[in-house]
Design a protein around this motif. Structure first.
Motif, PDB file in Angstrom:
ATOM      1  N   GLY A 178       9.170  83.015  38.170  1.00  0.00           N
ATOM      2  CA  GLY A 178       7.737  82.770  38.137  1.00  0.00           C
ATOM      3  C   GLY A 178       7.472  81.279  38.187  1.00  0.00           C
ATOM      4  O   GLY A 178       8.355  80.492  38.555  1.00  0.00           O
ATOM      5  N   SER A 179       6.268  80.882  37.798  1.00  0.00           N
ATOM      6  CA  SER A 179       5.938  79.462  37.785  1.00  0.00           C
ATOM      7  C   SER A 179       4.776  79.213  36.829  1.00  0.00           C
ATOM      8  O   SER A 179       3.974  80.098  36.559  1.00  0.00           O
ATOM      9  CB  SER A 179       5.554  78.977  39.187  1.00  0.00           C
TER      10      SER A 179
ATOM     11  N   ALA B 121      12.950  86.021  26.248  1.00  0.00           N
ATOM     12  CA  ALA B 121      13.497  85.622  27.550  1.00  0.00           C
ATOM     13  C   ALA B 121      13.699  84.110  27.603  1.00  0.00           C
ATOM     14  O   ALA B 121      12.873  83.336  27.125  1.00  0.00           O
ATOM     15  CB  ALA B 121      12.570  86.062  28.672  1.00  0.00           C
ATOM     16  N   THR B 122      14.832  83.702  28.182  1.00  0.00           N
ATOM     17  CA  THR B 122      15.129  82.286  28.398  1.00  0.00           C
ATOM     18  C   THR B 122      15.015  82.007  29.887  1.00  0.00           C
ATOM     19  O   THR B 122      15.479  82.798  30.711  1.00  0.00           O
ATOM     20  CB  THR B 122      16.554  81.943  27.905  1.00  0.00           C
ATOM     21  N   VAL B 123      14.396  80.875  30.228  1.00  0.00           N
ATOM     22  CA  VAL B 123      14.208  80.514  31.629  1.00  0.00           C
ATOM     23  C   VAL B 123      14.768  79.128  31.912  1.00  0.00           C
ATOM     24  O   VAL B 123      14.872  78.289  31.011  1.00  0.00           O
ATOM     25  CB  VAL B 123      12.718  80.558  32.044  1.00  0.00           C
ATOM     26  N   GLU B 124      15.138  78.911  33.164  1.00  0.00           N
ATOM     27  CA  GLU B 124      15.574  77.592  33.633  1.00  0.00           C
ATOM     28  C   GLU B 124      14.502  77.067  34.572  1.00  0.00           C
ATOM     29  O   GLU B 124      14.060  77.772  35.497  1.00  0.00           O
ATOM     30  CB  GLU B 124      16.896  77.700  34.376  1.00  0.00           C
ATOM     31  N   LEU B 125      14.083  75.838  34.336  1.00  0.00           N
ATOM     32  CA  LEU B 125      13.049  75.227  35.171  1.00  0.00           C
ATOM     33  C   LEU B 125      13.632  74.730  36.485  1.00  0.00           C
ATOM     34  O   LEU B 125      14.735  74.166  36.514  1.00  0.00           O
ATOM     35  CB  LEU B 125      12.381  74.075  34.426  1.00  0.00           C
TER      36      LEU B 125
ATOM     37  N   PHE C  10      10.287  78.612  37.613  1.00  0.00           N
ATOM     38  CA  PHE C  10      11.338  78.937  36.655  1.00  0.00           C
ATOM     39  C   PHE C  10      11.986  80.264  37.020  1.00  0.00           C
ATOM     40  O   PHE C  10      11.390  81.090  37.714  1.00  0.00           O
ATOM     41  CB  PHE C  10      10.804  78.963  35.222  1.00  0.00           C
ATOM     42  N   GLU C  11      13.238  80.417  36.551  1.00  0.00           N
ATOM     43  CA  GLU C  11      13.988  81.654  36.759  1.00  0.00           C
ATOM     44  C   GLU C  11      14.531  82.123  35.423  1.00  0.00           C
ATOM     45  O   GLU C  11      14.948  81.311  34.595  1.00  0.00           O
ATOM     46  CB  GLU C  11      15.162  81.431  37.707  1.00  0.00           C
ATOM     47  N   ALA C  12      14.538  83.427  35.237  1.00  0.00           N
ATOM     48  CA  ALA C  12      15.104  83.992  34.014  1.00  0.00           C
ATOM     49  C   ALA C  12      16.614  83.812  34.038  1.00  0.00           C
ATOM     50  O   ALA C  12      17.263  84.071  35.051  1.00  0.00           O
ATOM     51  CB  ALA C  12      14.747  85.470  33.901  1.00  0.00           C
TER      52      ALA C  12
END
Length: 134
Positions: free
Chosen positions: A38-39, A69-73, A57-59
Motif C-alpha cells: 500500500g502507500s 503487521a510490519t511493513v517496509e517503506l 510500503f510492503e508487508a
C-alpha cells in the motif's frame, strides 16, 4: 513521477505505529492498497490536478489488515494526476447517470510534477525522516 531519495527507504515499522505518526500530519492510506502492499499519501495541492507525496510500503510480517503487521517503506515519490476538465459542466438535476459517474478517470495519471512541488516534497521527506528516525 519523481522519486525522492530518503533515509526512510528500506526501514521497517509496525503499520499501526506508522498510522499513529503519519495521520496527524495529513497522510492517509491510499486507496490502492492490497493485503501485501500500500502507500501513505500526502496531498500537496489540487491545482490543475492532484499532487501527492506517496510513501509506498510492503508487508514483511503479516497482512495489512491483520493486527501487528510490519511493513517496509519503499522509495518515496511525487505523483501528479491531471484530471479531465469540464465533465461536470451542464449537469442537470435528475441526471441519474451523473450520480453514478461522479468521478472521472485521470486525463493523465502520471503528469509532470510542477517544479514548485518538488522542493515541497523534499521538505516533507526531511520532516518525515526527523519524525520517524529520531
Amino acid at each position: 513521477m519523481i522519486e525522492l531519495s530518503s533515509k526512510i527507504t528500506g526501514t521497517t515499522f509496525k503499520l499501526f505505529k506508522l498510522e499513529q505518526e503519519l495521520k496527524p500530519l495529513g497522510y492517509v492510506i491510499g486507496g490502492n492498497w492490497d493485503y501485501d502492499h500500500g502507500s501513505f499519501d500526502y496531498k500537496i495541492a489540487n491545482e490543475v490536478g492532484y499532487h501527492f507525496l506517496r510513501i509506498p510500503f510492503e508487508a514483511v510480517d503479516g497482512q495489512l489488515d491483520s493486527e501487528g503487521a510490519t511493513v517496509e517503506l519503499g522509495t518515496p515519490f511525487l505523483l501528479t494526476h491531471k484530471y479531465q476538465v469540464g465533465l461536470d459542466d451542464n449537469v442537470h438535476v435528475g441526471n441519474v447517470n451523473a450520480s453514478f459517474n461522479q468521478f472521472s478517470e485521470p486525463e493523465d495519471p502520471d503528469a509532470t510534477v510542477p517544479t514548485k512541488y518538488v522542493d515541497m516534497g523534499k521538505s516533507l521527506i526531511i520532516d518525515l525522516e526527523e519524525r520517524l528516525l529520531h
